[in-house]
Design an enzyme around this catalytic site. Structure first.
Site, PDB file in Angstrom:
ATOM      1  N   ASP A   1      -1.613   1.780   0.036  1.00 33.64           N
ATOM      2  CA  ASP A   1      -0.227   1.894  -0.416  1.00 33.64           C
ATOM      3  C   ASP A   1      -0.019   0.899  -1.567  1.00 33.64           C
ATOM      4  O   ASP A   1      -0.808   0.890  -2.506  1.00 33.64           O
ATOM      5  CB  ASP A   1       0.720   1.686   0.778  1.00 33.64           C
TER       6      ASP A   1
ATOM      7  N   HIS B   1       0.149   9.373   5.631  1.00 34.73           N
ATOM      8  CA  HIS B   1       0.106   8.229   4.715  1.00 34.73           C
ATOM      9  C   HIS B   1      -0.589   7.000   5.292  1.00 34.73           C
ATOM     10  O   HIS B   1      -1.205   6.233   4.559  1.00 34.73           O
ATOM     11  CB  HIS B   1       1.531   7.855   4.318  1.00 34.73           C
TER      12      HIS B   1
END
Length: 326
Positions: free
Chosen positions: A105, A303
């Site tokens: 991320d 994610h």
């Protein structure tokens, strides 16, 4: 089986911006693990023991503004240049000359810029979930404002000082649970549902979260840990990363379009919005990541890739690390 926070070795190292909290296991070549938003060193709990067992000195940090690391009050203290220097300071404080840096991320972007700005320190770079996108294009805040249309893109929302804090901090645990679930493959909203990456004008992101079960990767004890870290620290340090994107764009102007030549690895999930939104960045890897060793899209993964699919990610990381030049 995953270890819990108290089972790891914790310590603090000094940096020019304060102190950085580290969790360390193993010995051998240094591998530095950098988390994203809204996370912690704890996001690497499945990787630390596996990397240590494979012969690496695995170190996960709390990024500046998170957990037990320092939290400067000035917004501009969270610009990319400072975060890169934190990583360099960690390597030096550990008595090492170089390291492999791996990020997820925002951590992927921090890792990429660490390799870009300090190639003499970071000899290889692994990127999880967020592709490498060289600096370029319009000012980021202008771009994100255009993305929303009648709604507000989450980055623009986070860039407004105090607004996201007012949403999150009154009930951190519930907000985190909703945010993690919204971006996890097994709990994300069905196709056609309102996108949790956007808020209605004047609304909140939480309005888009689906109430219900936690994702399979997130146990109650794990959620307790994350919530406890942010309840103690507040959210401002973490959110200040978003509030420096225009400063980063200015600071890195001389690196416009610059490729990353070091040996690299990319892993993402097929159900991660970053994979689809930034598909062109992935296609550009022959130019932007000329040292790319391997690239993987994990089918049916969201994610939070190293937590959703730890065994697969661990295998890919250790195979890549083993193939790197000494």
């Amino acid at each position: 089986m995953s270890q819990h926070a108290e089972e790891f070795t914790h310590h603090l190292v000094p940096t020019p911006g304060g102190r950085i909290h580290l969790v360390e296991q193993g010995s051998g070549p240094l591998v530095l693990l950098v988390h994203g938003f809204p996370e912690s060193w704890y996001s690497w709990r499945h990787q630390l023991p596996v990397l240590a067992a494979a012969g690496y000195r695995a170190v996960a940090l709390d990024v500046r503004g998170y957990g037990r690391s320092s939290k400067p009050t000035a917004t501009e203290a969270y610009r990319m240049l400072d975060l890169v220097e934190d990583n360099v300071s960690v390597v030096r404080a550990l008595g090492e000359e170089s390291a492999v840096v791996i990020g997820h991320d925002w951590g992927a972007t921090i890792a990429a810029n660490s390799a870009l700005l300090r190639p003499e320190v970071f000899r290889a770079v692994g990127l999880l979930s967020v592709p490498y996108t060289p600096r370029g294009g319009p000012r980021p805040s202008d771009l994100f404002q255009q993305m929303g249309g009648d709604e507000e893109f989450y980055v623009s929302y986070f860039q407004q000082a105090g607004r996201a804090e007012a949403e999150i901090e009154p009930e951190v645990r519930g907000w985190l649970a909703g945010f993690y679930a919204a971006l996890s493959a097994d709990t994300m909203a069905a196709p056609g549902a309102p996108d949790p990456h956007f808020a209605s004008r004047g609304g909140t992101l939480r309005e888009r979260f689906s109430a219900g079960r936690l994702p399979a990767w997130l146990g109650e004890r794990d959620l307790d840990f994350y919530a406890g870290e942010f309840e103690r620290s507040g959210m401002t340090g973490a959110l200040n990363r978003y509030r420096n994107m225009d400063r980063d764009w200015e600071d890195l102007a001389s690196f416009d379009g610059a490729p990353l030549p070091q040996p690299s690895l990319f892993i993402s999930g097929s159900q991660d919005a970053s994979t689809t939104w930034l598909a062109d960045a992935i296609k550009a890897y022959p130019v932007t990541l000329p040292g790319l060793v391997s690239s993987h899209i994990l089918d049916g993964c969201g994610h939070w890739i190293q937590q959703e699919r730890p065994a697969e990610v661990n295998r890919l990381l250790t195979e890549w690390l083993a193939a790197l030049p000494a």
